[in-house]
Scaffold this motif. Sequence first.
Motif, PDB file in Angstrom:
ATOM      1  N   ILE A   1       2.389   3.480   9.572  1.00  0.00           N
ATOM      2  CA  ILE A   1       1.657   4.086   8.450  1.00  0.00           C
ATOM      3  C   ILE A   1       0.846   3.073   7.653  1.00  0.00           C
ATOM      4  O   ILE A   1      -0.333   3.319   7.347  1.00  0.00           O
ATOM      5  CB  ILE A   1       2.624   4.886   7.553  1.00  0.00           C
TER       6      ILE A   1
ATOM      7  N   LYS B   1      -3.147   3.438   7.110  1.00  0.00           N
ATOM      8  CA  LYS B   1      -3.596   3.715   5.742  1.00  0.00           C
ATOM      9  C   LYS B   1      -4.664   2.705   5.313  1.00  0.00           C
ATOM     10  O   LYS B   1      -5.676   3.076   4.692  1.00  0.00           O
ATOM     11  CB  LYS B   1      -2.420   3.674   4.772  1.00  0.00           C
ATOM     12  N   GLN B   2      -4.446   1.438   5.639  1.00  0.00           N
ATOM     13  CA  GLN B   2      -5.446   0.427   5.291  1.00  0.00           C
ATOM     14  C   GLN B   2      -6.789   0.761   5.919  1.00  0.00           C
ATOM     15  O   GLN B   2      -7.845   0.626   5.292  1.00  0.00           O
ATOM     16  CB  GLN B   2      -4.973  -0.952   5.762  1.00  0.00           C
TER      17      GLN B   2
ATOM     18  N   THR C   1      -8.406   5.322  14.461  1.00  0.00           N
ATOM     19  CA  THR C   1      -8.436   5.990  13.156  1.00  0.00           C
ATOM     20  C   THR C   1      -9.835   6.472  12.806  1.00  0.00           C
ATOM     21  O   THR C   1     -10.035   7.629  12.420  1.00  0.00           O
ATOM     22  CB  THR C   1      -7.909   5.049  12.058  1.00  0.00           C
TER      23      THR C   1
ATOM     24  N   LEU D   1       0.817  -1.219   0.000  1.00  0.00           N
ATOM     25  CA  LEU D   1       0.000   0.000   0.000  1.00  0.00           C
ATOM     26  C   LEU D   1       0.849   1.267   0.000  1.00  0.00           C
ATOM     27  O   LEU D   1       0.309   2.374   0.003  1.00  0.00           O
ATOM     28  CB  LEU D   1      -0.910   0.026   1.237  1.00  0.00           C
TER      29      LEU D   1
ATOM     30  N   ARG E   1      -9.045  13.177   1.163  1.00  0.00           N
ATOM     31  CA  ARG E   1      -7.610  12.877   1.145  1.00  0.00           C
ATOM     32  C   ARG E   1      -7.012  13.139   2.528  1.00  0.00           C
ATOM     33  O   ARG E   1      -7.224  14.201   3.110  1.00  0.00           O
ATOM     34  CB  ARG E   1      -6.909  13.729   0.087  1.00  0.00           C
TER      35      ARG E   1
ATOM     36  N   THR F   1      -0.017   3.861  -2.510  1.00  0.00           N
ATOM     37  CA  THR F   1      -1.440   4.139  -2.642  1.00  0.00           C
ATOM     38  C   THR F   1      -1.795   5.391  -1.846  1.00  0.00           C
ATOM     39  O   THR F   1      -1.517   5.458  -0.638  1.00  0.00           O
ATOM     40  CB  THR F   1      -2.279   2.958  -2.123  1.00  0.00           C
TER      41      THR F   1
ATOM     42  N   ALA G   1      -3.674   7.935   0.535  1.00  0.00           N
ATOM     43  CA  ALA G   1      -4.589   7.705   1.655  1.00  0.00           C
ATOM     44  C   ALA G   1      -5.859   8.522   1.436  1.00  0.00           C
ATOM     45  O   ALA G   1      -5.933   9.704   1.802  1.00  0.00           O
ATOM     46  CB  ALA G   1      -3.910   8.086   2.968  1.00  0.00           C
TER      47      ALA G   1
ATOM     48  N   ILE H   1      -7.899   3.751   6.743  1.00  0.00           N
ATOM     49  CA  ILE H   1      -8.450   4.932   6.075  1.00  0.00           C
ATOM     50  C   ILE H   1      -9.096   4.550   4.750  1.00  0.00           C
ATOM     51  O   ILE H   1     -10.187   5.040   4.407  1.00  0.00           O
ATOM     52  CB  ILE H   1      -7.331   5.979   5.863  1.00  0.00           C
ATOM     53  N   LEU H   2      -8.457   3.680   3.997  1.00  0.00           N
ATOM     54  CA  LEU H   2      -8.982   3.279   2.689  1.00  0.00           C
ATOM     55  C   LEU H   2     -10.336   2.593   2.806  1.00  0.00           C
ATOM     56  O   LEU H   2     -11.121   2.585   1.845  1.00  0.00           O
ATOM     57  CB  LEU H   2      -7.985   2.347   1.994  1.00  0.00           C
TER      58      LEU H   2
ATOM     59  N   THR I   1     -10.192   8.319   1.755  1.00  0.00           N
ATOM     60  CA  THR I   1     -11.324   7.570   2.290  1.00  0.00           C
ATOM     61  C   THR I   1     -12.274   7.171   1.165  1.00  0.00           C
ATOM     62  O   THR I   1     -12.175   7.657   0.029  1.00  0.00           O
ATOM     63  CB  THR I   1     -12.098   8.403   3.321  1.00  0.00           C
TER      64      THR I   1
ATOM     65  N   LEU J   1      -0.642  11.499   5.823  1.00  0.00           N
ATOM     66  CA  LEU J   1      -0.017  10.576   6.766  1.00  0.00           C
ATOM     67  C   LEU J   1       1.460  10.942   6.884  1.00  0.00           C
ATOM     68  O   LEU J   1       2.270  10.590   6.027  1.00  0.00           O
ATOM     69  CB  LEU J   1      -0.179   9.128   6.289  1.00  0.00           C
TER      70      LEU J   1
END
Length: 596
Positions: free
Chosen positions: A548, A552-553, A530, A269, A281, A272, A274, A555-556, A276, A284
């Motif tokens: 991170i 990030k995972q 998060t 990731l 956007r 990729t 970040a 958030i996605l 949602t 991070l």
Amino acid sequence: MSFQVFGIPVSRGVAIGRAVLVASSRLDVAHYFINEADIEAEIARCLRARDEVARELSALKVDLPEDAPHELAALLDVHLMLLHDEALTGATKQWIVDRHYNAEWALSAQLEVLARQFDEMEDDYLRERKADLEQVVERILDALAAESGKTPRGAASVTQRDFAGEDPLLLVAADIAPADMLQFKRSVFHGFITDIGGKTSHTAIVARSLDIPAVVGTREASRLIRQDDWVIIDGDSGLVIVDPSPIVLEEYRFRQRQSELERARLARLRHTPAVTMDGERIELHANIELPTDAEAAVVAGATGVGLFRSEFLFMNRDGELPSEDEQFEAYKAAVEAMRGMPVTIRTVDIGADKPLDRMSANELRHEHVLNPAMGLRAIRWSLAEPSMFRQQLRAIYRASAFGKIRLLIPMVAHLAEVRQILESIKRVQQQLNDAGHAYTKVELGVMIEIPAAAVMLPLLLKHVDFVSIGTNDLIQYTLAIDRADEAVAHLYDPWHPAVLQLIASSIAQARAAGKSVSVCGEMAGDPAFTDLLLSMGLRSFSMHPAQIPSVKQRILRADSAKLAGALPAILASEDPQETARLALSTGGQAAVRTFH
């Protein structure tokens, strides 16, 4: 016999290896492996140091005045006897031969073995001889340091050697200071265990930045675990297993392999963005301690540095403060390593659990305050040392000519402090102009980590460009909990309604004023929070680079608009456990992390 020790989990993952017991006073002793061909030379180095100490002690005995107490001569005889005792020198040589430890490490390892034996003696007189043994070993270590041109303290090198097939090593100590933790960034240790410490003590924070499993606050680990014991560190649950059975060992090795696979999956990731599910956007950023950490931040996919803890440049220096030029080069290196991405530099946050080796004369007067967490620290210390503060500001402003820098001030609680800071900046800019140094605009921000700052935030926002919420100290000061004290660690509760109210209102007020806001405390790097922070409107997180990918995972998979709709119910909850349940129900899949 297998047994378990329970503590506080501070850095996730599993580590399996042999225990290396190190006393806090000897943490700065060099720990590195030597090559097979160097064994005899290393033994000779150790024996030379021993012989040098023997000569010193013998000379002291000869030069004793006639009226000296006879006990003094007897004490020197005891030290000479210990110095040549095969239990010390012979066993030390064996550590060098069998484990390829360097001389300093071998001496420290054998001292821990012998110290344990002294502690278990029933005779008071013999038990008290442990102090004599420690003094003898300290003399040998000093002699080794002098021979290599190093000072006896604070000058140890820690190097990494890939020992194929060798057992991994785990550090066990009563405590590890943040400055000592920096020595483990390239060390031979794969995890650590301490008797004291809390979940968000700075030692724990550095452990997470190293991305190695760690358990703190075990109280008795350094007394119960013996040198060379096989140990499992379960950094997820805070469990330490000593001398595990083959079945338990295989289970944890399987968990290690699964963890490595998960890290590899998350690493994909990295590039990729970040964003949602509803298109928000998210920034991070990374928290770093040294300029060399910036490269790890880039590799992890950070969009900038949200917190450069500049105080680590001041540590492990035998009390000598870094010069303006040295600081400038460090800040410049971090800026250049981030390749155009912003770098937020926090001014030195010395004090509490991060003391300098040698404080200034002004600080020495406050060295023995009852509660250092509320004493002369952070911006209070900087304003009490104006020449040092202006020196750091000049270095930061000079580095701004090489990239985007933002200046962050810790522990602000008074408008008077902000006015003093602005005056110092104005004076520094004039000094740089007079000296012909280039610099660019540097945004000014303050940390919201004292409840007073959160309450008076509208006033602060009139004078600054951004704010960063330091949740570690904000929780500590809001709940009156010493975050480094394991005795009250169970009361340190990030889900406490008062804490959530302060964080939510700070984010809302900053956004309403058109000022950027981020969270740089440990909550930012914990996926369990998060969704909650997104629901509050937070769009900038700063954490350790290793954290991170998992954030990030999260958030996605999040829908920030739906999360925001649940926020009023979350903030209205009376019970932290209920608050956690409500927060997680808005996000869907995350598992609750319990803090009780």
